[in-house]
Design a protein around this motif. Structure first.
Motif, short mmCIF file in Angstrom:
data_model
loop_
_atom_site.label_atom_id
_atom_site.label_comp_id
_atom_site.label_asym_id
_atom_site.label_seq_id
_atom_site.Cartn_x
_atom_site.Cartn_y
_atom_site.Cartn_z
N PHE A 143 0.78 -1.22 0.03
CA PHE A 143 0.03 -0.11 -0.02
C PHE A 143 0.86 1.30 0.05
O PHE A 143 0.20 2.36 -0.04
CB PHE A 143 -0.85 -0.13 1.16
CG PHE A 143 -2.10 -1.00 1.14
CD1 PHE A 143 -2.91 -0.84 0.25
CD2 PHE A 143 -1.97 -2.10 1.98
CE1 PHE A 143 -4.05 -2.00 0.22
CE2 PHE A 143 -2.92 -3.20 1.81
CZ PHE A 143 -3.94 -3.01 0.85
N LEU A 148 -1.86 4.07 6.69
CA LEU A 148 -2.83 2.90 6.47
C LEU A 148 -2.08 1.67 6.78
O LEU A 148 -2.78 0.48 7.29
CB LEU A 148 -3.44 3.08 5.03
CG LEU A 148 -4.22 1.85 4.58
CD1 LEU A 148 -5.58 1.89 5.09
CD2 LEU A 148 -4.32 2.09 2.81
N GLU B 46 -4.10 10.66 7.35
CA GLU B 46 -3.46 10.90 6.15
C GLU B 46 -3.29 9.59 5.47
O GLU B 46 -2.41 8.83 5.35
CB GLU B 46 -2.20 11.75 6.45
CG GLU B 46 -2.49 12.89 6.61
CD GLU B 46 -1.05 13.68 7.37
OE1 GLU B 46 -0.02 12.94 7.09
OE2 GLU B 46 -1.34 14.95 7.88
N VAL B 47 -4.23 9.38 4.45
CA VAL B 47 -4.39 8.18 3.60
C VAL B 47 -4.23 8.46 2.22
O VAL B 47 -5.06 9.27 1.74
CB VAL B 47 -5.08 7.18 4.12
CG1 VAL B 47 -5.15 5.90 3.12
CG2 VAL B 47 -5.24 6.75 5.41
N ASN B 48 -3.35 8.04 1.55
CA ASN B 48 -3.21 8.45 0.08
C ASN B 48 -3.98 7.09 -0.56
O ASN B 48 -3.50 6.20 -0.94
CB ASN B 48 -1.80 8.32 -0.46
CG ASN B 48 -1.65 8.40 -1.83
OD1 ASN B 48 -2.65 8.53 -2.61
ND2 ASN B 48 -0.54 8.74 -2.38
N TRP B 49 -5.34 7.67 -0.76
CA TRP B 49 -6.28 6.48 -1.41
C TRP B 49 -5.86 6.02 -2.67
O TRP B 49 -6.01 4.84 -2.90
CB TRP B 49 -7.98 6.85 -1.05
CG TRP B 49 -8.19 7.17 0.35
CD1 TRP B 49 -8.48 8.26 0.96
CD2 TRP B 49 -8.40 6.12 1.25
NE1 TRP B 49 -8.95 7.97 2.40
CE2 TRP B 49 -8.65 6.65 2.48
CE3 TRP B 49 -8.04 4.66 1.27
CZ2 TRP B 49 -9.00 5.71 3.62
CZ3 TRP B 49 -8.53 3.82 2.23
CH2 TRP B 49 -8.99 4.44 3.65
N ALA B 50 -5.45 6.96 -3.44
CA ALA B 50 -5.32 6.63 -4.75
C ALA B 50 -3.90 5.45 -4.81
O ALA B 50 -4.07 4.31 -5.55
CB ALA B 50 -4.66 7.70 -5.59
N ARG B 51 -3.05 5.72 -3.75
CA ARG B 51 -1.91 4.73 -3.77
C ARG B 51 -2.23 3.12 -3.25
O ARG B 51 -1.76 2.53 -3.54
CB ARG B 51 -0.73 5.52 -2.87
CG ARG B 51 0.32 4.58 -2.68
CD ARG B 51 1.33 4.27 -3.64
NE ARG B 51 2.16 3.40 -3.39
CZ ARG B 51 2.20 1.81 -3.06
NH1 ARG B 51 0.97 1.30 -3.19
NH2 ARG B 51 3.10 1.35 -2.90
N ALA B 52 -3.28 3.71 -2.40
CA ALA B 52 -3.87 2.44 -1.75
C ALA B 52 -4.73 1.41 -2.54
O ALA B 52 -4.68 0.31 -2.62
CB ALA B 52 -4.66 2.80 -0.53
N ALA B 53 -5.45 2.11 -3.47
CA ALA B 53 -6.28 1.37 -4.45
C ALA B 53 -5.20 0.61 -5.34
O ALA B 53 -5.44 -0.33 -5.71
CB ALA B 53 -7.20 2.37 -5.13
#
Ligand code: ADP
Ligand code: MG
Lengths: 272, 272, 265
Positions: A143, A148, B46-53
């Motif tokens: 991730f 996260l 602070e979560v980089n959701w794009a990166r997580a996806a």
């Protein structure tokens, strides 16, 4: 204990304890030999010159660590807050998954002893064997660095802990209370909710808070592998040999851990 | 029906299911606090959701990289790391348990004078506050890279863990039994050997077995900061993107923890 | 007949043959005492009736319904018609008196209503009426683990009655109570059965108490019925067949004394 008893005991009894004595001494001896052999192995991989130098190094280190960089604290509040959030949200995640898992794993509530239970036990052991730092290492690769990965790492490690202790509590419940509720014609979910859940609730709350307390500690180091929290600052300070900053971080961690331990003890006291 | 007038309908209308927390003030304070925390925690996450996806896809590739696990290519490194971990575990458990006994006695309020009590409690507090990794960083700085630093770390952590639990046990033991021994005119050491040791011995053995298990698991991560063991090998494998080797190492760790868990629960059942 | 057991047999997985082809009929409204030495199979028998224990063979018919062979949902509906009262009370310790009493209605409400404690007003009223009847209406919100033994057993009785049963299965209701409370509890159960026209099977190993309170007595020995008759026919010979050789004159005399003592109480 057996040796001192033989003086005034029967001869037969004494013979047996003598044999026991040999076994005990043998075990001690074997343990000692194993320990020495292990130490030899470690010793072979140690540069002893460094070790003899350790007092000097230590003294030097302490000197460089003090006084702490007090003003550095301003930078640390946010990472500390992140650390607490990683621990808390990770624990909540683990509770959400671990609680139902415990019911699937416990002998007396599992839907299938042959299939579901072994699968759950395997998941629980895997979760528990892998340290949260290793989980973090893996999750950072997947991730990317950040909170996260930290939250998921804490969650994955704690699921096994919470599920294991909870399923042990479920297996120890009083069966007659369950029978009584079953006898009223309650459905299985109702029996779970009315007879089993009330019995394990105090243990479960205690387990969860206990894990949260452990997780605060664990979360302080996740940053070393990039999984967010104050460990990131720690890593940076160590890499730049900024020892006064390291000391400041240690002090902050100490304070947080003391508070979390106090909170956890209070809550556990309240629910029992 | 009994003669007294009793208005069941009115009583039923007035009855409400009892809330979980009896005091309304405390109840709303807790609910409000939880809500506020949830908002703050999620708000500052602070979560980089794009990166997580993107991570999900990466995760799939990553897991694919795990299969099949490769035990062979790096078998020498794996063996080496494993030996370091195992020897580290054995030596640190032995040293830690041996040293924890005097510390536990010193930290029991009913046996030790106040200054000694405070000193021993301070050792316990420091050892328990800091995550093993942090202590390992300090030891590595002092004695250099390698398993010796890991061994010292685990010994130190073992002291805190064991001494705290044993000290609590000593404080909890039936005071009369100790009194009875004291009344015979026994010395302080005789009191220890006759009045206290027999009572804490089963727990001491059980906890030692449990700690052996924990020490092995911890030894698997200390390598991340250079303190030797299989963690070192694992970290290297991750750094070089040798995920098949990493998978092999993780499997080895899980297998050993499983074995340790079974044997330690067997030992605990034996001494019960 | 309200309840008919025929050829009821139970063999536990351990190999113990606890019931050996028991035949028994209980008419509507009859209170019956089941006596016998410890291990005779009394508990097994009543547990087979509501299938807390699965019978090995034989049949149980309650008011025309064959209980043995019912599927899970139908079994739950059948269980609502049989209230059970336990020796160790078996209240859910951490729930309140009212919650324990309402748990008797679980078979009638859905999962989520029961989860949120939303029971129909009628049920709550009935709960209050029954708690008042047994003298516990001032303790509704007390936790069950804060009650005395006698009070707990009253809550257990009310829980069973909340099911609106036709039959009460009572397993040694007084074995954990002192003699005076034992009598009060037995009298309460008898009175309630009479008021509501309930049949009951009461396991009991106190012969004197059984004789005092039940008209019909069934003696069980090693999984077989060895006596079935009115309390007045319980002679030393009969007791010997049930319990084995012993001097019974004391027991029987004690019963008579008890009865005299019980009248003014
Ligand atoms: N769960 C069980 N598993 C195996 N055997 C049992 C079990 N319950 C009871 N038994 C056996 O069945 C027999 C009858 O027991 P029980 O019905 O409890 O008798 P009672 O209630 O008359 O004392 C006894 O021999 C007992 O050992
Ligand atoms: Mg019984």
């Amino acid at each position: 204990m057996p040796v001192s008893r033989t003086a005034d005991d029967l001869p037969e009894w004494r013979r047996r304890t003598t044999a026991g004595d040999f076994a005990v001494w043998g075990a001690w001896l074997a343990g000692l030999a194993l320990t020495v052999a292990c130490f030899e192995f470690i010793s072979g991989r140690t540069i002893w010159a460094f070790v003899w130098d350790a007092p000097t190094q230590g003294a030097d280190l302490v000197q460089r660590m003090f006084p702490p960089a007090w003003t550095y604290a301003d930078v640390l509040w946010k990472p500390m807050w992140d650390t607490i959030n990683i621990a808390t949200l990770g624990t909540l995640l683990a509770i959400a998954i671990g609680f139902p898992m415990a019911f699937l794993a416990a002998h007396n509530t599992t839907p299938s002893v042959l299939f579901v239970r072994p699968v759950m036990l395997f998941l629980i052991v895997s979760s528990r064997s892998i340290n949260s730092l290793i989980w973090a290492l893996i999750l950072v690769i997947v991730f990317g660095p950040g909170m996260l990965a930290g939250i998921l790492a804490i969650g994955l490690r704690s699921v096994g802990f919470i599920a294991k202790l909870t399923y042990e509590a479920i297996e120890e419940i009083d069966r007659t209370q369950v029978e009584a509720v079953t006898a009223t014609g309650a459905s299985n979910p109702q029996v779970l909710a009315w007879a089993i859940v009330p019995q394990i609730m105090p243990a479960f709350a205690g387990i969860s808070v206990f894990r949260w307390d452990i997780n605060i500690r664990e979360a302080t180091v996740l940053g070393l592998v990039g999984a967010g929290g104050i460990g990131m600052q720690l890593q940076a300070s160590i890499n730049t040999l900024a020892w006064p900053q390291v000391t400041m971080i240690f002090i902050l961690i100490l304070g947080t851990v003391v508070v979390s331990e106090w909170v956890s003890a209070r809550v556990r006291h309240a629910v029992i | 029906m009994s003669a007294t007038a009793f208005d069941a309908a009115a009583a039923a209308r007035a009855w409400r299911p009892p809330p979980l927390i009896a005091s309304p003030l405390l109840r709303y304070a807790i609910y409000g606090g939880a809500l506020l925390y949830a908002l703050l925690a999620v708000g500052t996450l602070e979560v980089n959701w794009a990166r997580a996806a993107e991570g999900l896809e990466r995760g799939a590739r990553f897991i694919a990289g795990f299969f099949p696990p490769d035990f062979v290519t790096k078998r020498h490194d794996i063996m080496e790391g494993l030996m370091e971990s195992l020897t580290m575990t054995v030596v640190s458990t032995v040293i830690g348990v041996a040293l924890s006994i005097p510390v536990a006695v010193g930290a029991a309020r009913n046996l030790a004078p106040l200054p000694i009590y405070l000193f021993c409690r301070a050792i316990i507090a420091i050892s328990r506050t800091f995550q093993e990794i942090i202590i390992a960083i300090v030891f590595v700085a002092m004695v250099g890279f390698g398993p010796l630093a890991g061994m010292l770390t685990l010994s130190f952590a073992t002291i805190g863990f064991m001494a705290k639990l044993i000290a609590e046990d000593i404080e909890d033991i039936a005071e009369e039994q100790a009194e009875a021994v004291r009344a015979t005119g026994a010395s302080w050491f005789q009191l220890l050997a006759w009045g206290i040791l027999p009572q804490v011995k089963p727990r001491l053995i059980g906890l030692s077995a449990y700690r052996l298990d924990i020490n092995f698991r911890e030894s698997a991560v200390l390598g991340l900061v250079g303190a030797g063991g299989i963690g070192d090998t694992l970290n290297t494998a991750f750094d070089r993107y040798e995920f098949d080797t990493a998978a092999a190492i993780l499997i080895v760790i899980i297998a050993i923890v499983l074995a340790a868990e079974y044997s330690s629960s067997w030992i605990r059942r034996k001494v019960q | 007949m309200l309840l008919t057991l025929s050829g009821l047999t139970k063999r536990y997985p351990t190999g113990d043959l606890a019931l050996k082809g028991v035949n028994l009929e209980v008419p509507k409204g009859q209170v019956m005492a089941l006596i016998g030495p410890s291990g005779a199979g009394k508990s097994t028998l009543i547990r087979c009736v509501n299938r807390l224990v699965e019978p090995t063979s034989g049949s149980v018919v309650l008011d025309g319904t064959e209980i043995t062979g019912l599927g899970a949902a139908a079994l739950r509906r059948a269980r609502r018609r049989m209230g059970m009262i336990f020796q160790e009370y078996a209240l859910v310790e951490r729930l309140t008196v009212m919650e324990n009493v309402l748990s008797g209605r679980l078979g009638y409400v859905g999962f989520w209503s029961s989860w949120f404690r939303r029971f129909p007003r009628r049920d709550v009223e009935e709960a209050f009426r029954l708690l008042h009847r047994v003298g516990l209406d001032h303790m509704v919100d007390k936790r069950a683990d804060a009650l005395s033994g006698g009070q707990r057993q009253r809550v257990g009785i009310v829980r069973a009655l909340m099911q609106d049963p036709q039959l009460l299965l009572v397993d040694e209701p007084t074995a954990s109570l002192d003699p005076k409370t034992s009598r009060q509890i037995m009298r309460l159960i008898l009175e309630l059965c009479e008021e509501r026209g309930l049949a009951a099977i009461i396991n009991i190993h106190d012969v004197a108490l059984a004789q005092q309170f039940a008209r019909r007595i069934v003696g069980l020995r090693a999984g077989e019925i060895v006596f079935d008759g009115p309390a007045t026919e319980l002679t030393p010979e009969v007791l010997t067949t049930i319990y084995g050789e012993e001097d019974w004159s004391q027991t029987i005399r004690a019963v008579e004394e008890d009865e005299e003592e019980a009248v003014p109480a």
